[in-house]
Design an enzyme around this catalytic site. Structure first.
Site, PDB file in Angstrom:
ATOM      1  N   ARG A 170       0.756  -1.351   0.013  1.00  0.00           N
ATOM      2  CA  ARG A 170       0.134  -0.001  -0.038  1.00  0.00           C
ATOM      3  C   ARG A 170       0.952   1.213  -0.056  1.00  0.00           C
ATOM      4  NH1 ARG A 170      -5.241  -0.012   2.238  1.00  0.00           N
ATOM      5  NH2 ARG A 170      -4.686   1.799   3.591  1.00  0.00           N
ATOM      6  N   ARG A 174       9.962   5.895  -2.892  1.00  0.00           N
ATOM      7  CA  ARG A 174      10.201   6.793  -3.946  1.00  0.00           C
ATOM      8  C   ARG A 174      11.730   7.382  -3.932  1.00  0.00           C
ATOM      9  NH1 ARG A 174       5.356  10.025  -2.398  1.00  0.00           N
ATOM     10  NH2 ARG A 174       3.657   9.226  -3.553  1.00  0.00           N
ATOM     11  N   ARG A 247      -8.887  -6.783  13.503  1.00  0.00           N
ATOM     12  CA  ARG A 247      -7.907  -5.912  14.452  1.00  0.00           C
ATOM     13  C   ARG A 247      -9.127  -4.846  14.842  1.00  0.00           C
ATOM     14  NH1 ARG A 247      -4.262  -7.761  17.118  1.00  0.00           N
ATOM     15  NH2 ARG A 247      -3.035  -5.749  17.510  1.00  0.00           N
ATOM     16  N   ARG A 278       0.033   5.104  16.568  1.00  0.00           N
ATOM     17  CA  ARG A 278       0.226   6.609  16.158  1.00  0.00           C
ATOM     18  C   ARG A 278      -0.355   7.591  16.990  1.00  0.00           C
ATOM     19  NH1 ARG A 278      -2.617   4.915  10.095  1.00  0.00           N
ATOM     20  NH2 ARG A 278      -4.406   4.248  10.826  1.00  0.00           N
ATOM     21  N   GLU A 304      -3.614   5.933  18.991  1.00  0.00           N
ATOM     22  CA  GLU A 304      -4.305   4.626  18.491  1.00  0.00           C
ATOM     23  C   GLU A 304      -3.870   3.371  19.218  1.00  0.00           C
ATOM     24  OE1 GLU A 304      -4.719   4.469  14.427  1.00  0.00           O
ATOM     25  OE2 GLU A 304      -5.529   6.605  14.151  1.00  0.00           O
ATOM     26  N   TYR A 352      -9.533  -5.052   2.903  1.00  0.00           N
ATOM     27  CA  TYR A 352      -8.862  -4.103   3.236  1.00  0.00           C
ATOM     28  C   TYR A 352      -9.278  -2.988   2.276  1.00  0.00           C
ATOM     29  CZ  TYR A 352      -4.939  -1.484   5.613  1.00  0.00           C
ATOM     30  OH  TYR A 352      -4.176  -0.549   6.438  1.00  0.00           O
ATOM     31  N   ASP A 354     -10.004   0.777   0.925  1.00  0.00           N
ATOM     32  CA  ASP A 354     -10.003   2.352   1.044  1.00  0.00           C
ATOM     33  C   ASP A 354     -11.305   2.951   0.707  1.00  0.00           C
ATOM     34  OD1 ASP A 354      -7.339   2.523   1.915  1.00  0.00           O
ATOM     35  OD2 ASP A 354      -6.583   2.662   0.050  1.00  0.00           O
TER      36      ASP A 354
END
Ligand code: UDP
Length: 372
Positions: A170, A174, A247, A278, A304, A352, A354
């Site tokens: 995901r 770069r 989860r 996070r 979280e 999963y 988006d």
């Protein structure tokens, strides 16, 4: 008698409801929560739109979906650039030249590529077969150890060599100084929050909140010709083949009397010891300002904590490993035999997804239903 009962007022349910209503069908949407929006729900606290069920950054390459959501909201120009904090060392995400420079001191893309290649060669596998191997193959061992291993094990509660490789794919890698977390043509946050956007999607549609499908199942089924169910598919069948693994996430929200806690919307704690994965500082999704462009004096943060789902918890992430995907297949076969019930969305399809994929799937499904 309604044409459709839609169970769940999240993005899948709201999109189906809008499309079916616009084509003349009668629709009732119900949700067991006291609010619409599912997990994209936002709530205003101290002038800040707080993402109550975790951060949602809308991003897509799908022009149809982008045009669709823009009918219901104006999107700001937010670009997601999370920061990783590994024991106080700060790294740029996604993995890019800033990350490679900080990790190895390399300056050119060629040097960075050589370093990754060197670390990839040291690994013993040829084709990556799990998340750990996939990560090392993409960014090398050092980045895997500091920025992936701890975070992933906290997030998924499983060792990285037992997780599917696709999870890490995901994230972009770069060889440029581009901190944009997504490879998406379109990206942003709805001005005024997601709740307002979903409210607009559901305008003029009957919605019953605080209404649990399972406590009134027979009665609710009897008032509609068809049911669109967007909850967990295993729950729909009373876990008859056993429960699918999810989860769950617990959020610890805090309002602080300071204007700036961490200087960024998302900071990932990638070491294994910090108990949270996070911290989200919600005001930065809207540049620290309210809708009138005024700086906000306070800030709201959410830590979280990830945990294994158990009965009674909210499911957030499907664990799409082999074992669970096999189990899901059994539920899917059962669902395909239904003539009255359609299941969809992240929980209904155990994927999963988006947000843009959820909306895309719902648009397709509504089209099919209308063609029946
Ligand atoms: N990930 C990681 N380190 C990070 C961020 C992400 O190892 O700092 C891995 C982790 O396994 C995570 C996956 O990449 O589950 C996907 O991350 P993403 O940010 O897309 O997760 P989401 O926002 O959906 O929780």
């Amino acid at each position: 008698m309604f044409d459709y009962l839609i169970v769940g007022a999240g993005l899948y349910g709201a999109t189906c409801a809008r499309e079916l209503t616009d084509m003349g069908k009668s629709v009732l949407v119900i949700d067991k929560r006291k609010h619409i929006g599912g997990n994209v729900y936002t709530e205003k606290i101290e002038g800040i739109n707080v993402h109550k069920y975790g951060a949602h950054i809308f991003h897509t390459n799908n022009k149809t979906v982008w045009d669709y959501v823009n009918k219901f909201a104006t999107f700001n120009r937010f670009t997601n650039s999370p920061v990783a904090n590994y024991k106080g060392e700060i790294y740029s995400l996604p993995f890019n030249m800033y990350t490679f420079n900080k990790m190895w001191g390399v300056v050119t893309p060629e040097e960075a590529a050589a370093k990754i290649e060197e670390q990839r060669k040291e690994a013993s596998f040829t084709e990556p077969s799990n998340l750990e191997e996939q990560a090392i193959s993409l960014v090398g061992k050092d980045i895997y150890e500091k920025l992936i291993k701890g975070y992933t094990q906290k997030q998924w509660g499983r060792p990285c060599d037992q997780l599917p490789a696709f999870i890490i794919k995901r994230l972009p890698v770069r060889l440029s100084y581009d901190n944009n977390y997504f490879n998406a043509l379109y990206q942003g946050i709805p001005v005024g929050g997601y709740t307002k956007m979903v409210e607009n999607m559901l305008k003029g549609i009957e919605v019953k909140l605080d209404c649990d499908y399972f406590s009134n199942r027979n009665e609710l089924d009897s008032i509609a010709k068809k049911v669109i169910y967007t909850g967990p598919i295993d729950e729909f069948y009373d876990y008859c083949f056993g429960n699918l693994e999810y989860r769950s996430v617990r959020f610890e929200n805090e309002t602080l009397d300071i204007p700036n806690f961490q200087g960024n919307a998302a900071v990932n704690y990638t070491d294994p010891d910090t108990p949270w994965t996070r911290i989200i500082e919600h005001k930065w999704f809207e540049f620290g300002k309210d809708e009138n462009g005024q700086e906000l004096p306070k800030t709201v943060i959410s830590r979280e904590y990830s945990s294994e789902w158990k009965l009674g918890d909210e499911p957030y992430y499907p664990v799409n490993d082999e074992k669970n995907n096999e189990l899901y297949k059994k539920y899917k076969e059962k669902a395909e035999q239904e003539s009255k019930v359609i299941s969809g969305g992240r929980l209904g399809e155990y994927k999963y997804y988006d947000m843009d994929q959820v909306i895309g799937e719902a648009l397709e499904k509504a089209k099919l239903l209308l063609a029946e």
